[in-house]
Design a protein around this motif. Structure first.
Motif: not given
Length: 189
Positions: A144-160
């Motif tokens: 999940p830490n990689s997901g935090k990086v993605m959110e920090k740069i403006g990305m949105t979680k799409i799904g699994l």
């Protein structure tokens, strides 16, 4: 074919990118020792690629992945020390005008904002220079830490994405993130 040639030319024109603390540049064979420092570490490679067993593995990886087709693939070099501390790449699908972001960073540099800093430069390259319409990234569901990086740069979680990849003999689920050009423009303002 015309779109692909245009995108490849755009990547060829931007093989070196600079940020406040980083130089993003082509990976060289001379980077092998710096890369092996993290590519040979089980914790660093746990979610991204098979752990290198020798410096020779790293040299072969550099030659076959980074040097054989270098466009869009960058070493992350800390400007102050000149040390190569990771890699970041933008894989482009010309026909769809979209890209996929990927990265790996030496664990000694985790938590210092280096990946978001490098990723912002890559997003700018993709949207502002190449004219992509979206850029995606995925991470192992157990990272999940990689997901935090993605959110920090403006990305949105799409799904699994279930059972998406094999990693070290195990089938893993991946989490998909994305950012559109429109969202990028909102994020940087």
């Amino acid at each position: 074919m015309e779109k692909e040639a245009s995108l490849m030319l755009g990547l060829a024109e931007k093989q070196v990118l600079e940020t406040e603390r980083l130089l993003l540049r082509p990976v060289r064979l001379a980077d092998a020792e710096d890369m092996y420092e993290y590519a040979g570490d089980d914790e660093t490679t746990r979610y991204v690629f098979p752990t290198h067993q020798s410096l020779q593995d790293t040299k072969e990886g550099i030659a076959t992945y980074f040097m054989s087709a270098p466009l869009g693939k960058f070493a992350i070099e800390e400007r102050q020390s000149g040390k190569m501390i990771g890699t970041i790449d933008l894989r482009v699908e010309a026909a769809l005008r979209k890209g996929e972001l990927g990265y790996a960073l030496n664990k000694a540099y985790w938590g210092q904002g280096f990946v978001p800093e490098a990723a912002m430069a890559i997003l700018s390259l993709g949207f502002d220079h190449l004219g992509l319409i979206s850029i995606q990234a995925v991470h192992d569901v157990d990272n999940p830490n990689s997901g935090k990086v993605m959110e920090k740069i403006g990305m949105t979680k799409i799904g699994l994405i279930p059972s998406e990849r094999m990693n070290k003999g195990k089938v893993v689920d991946m989490v998909l993130y994305s950012i559109s050009r429109k969202d990028w423009q909102r994020h940087i303002l």
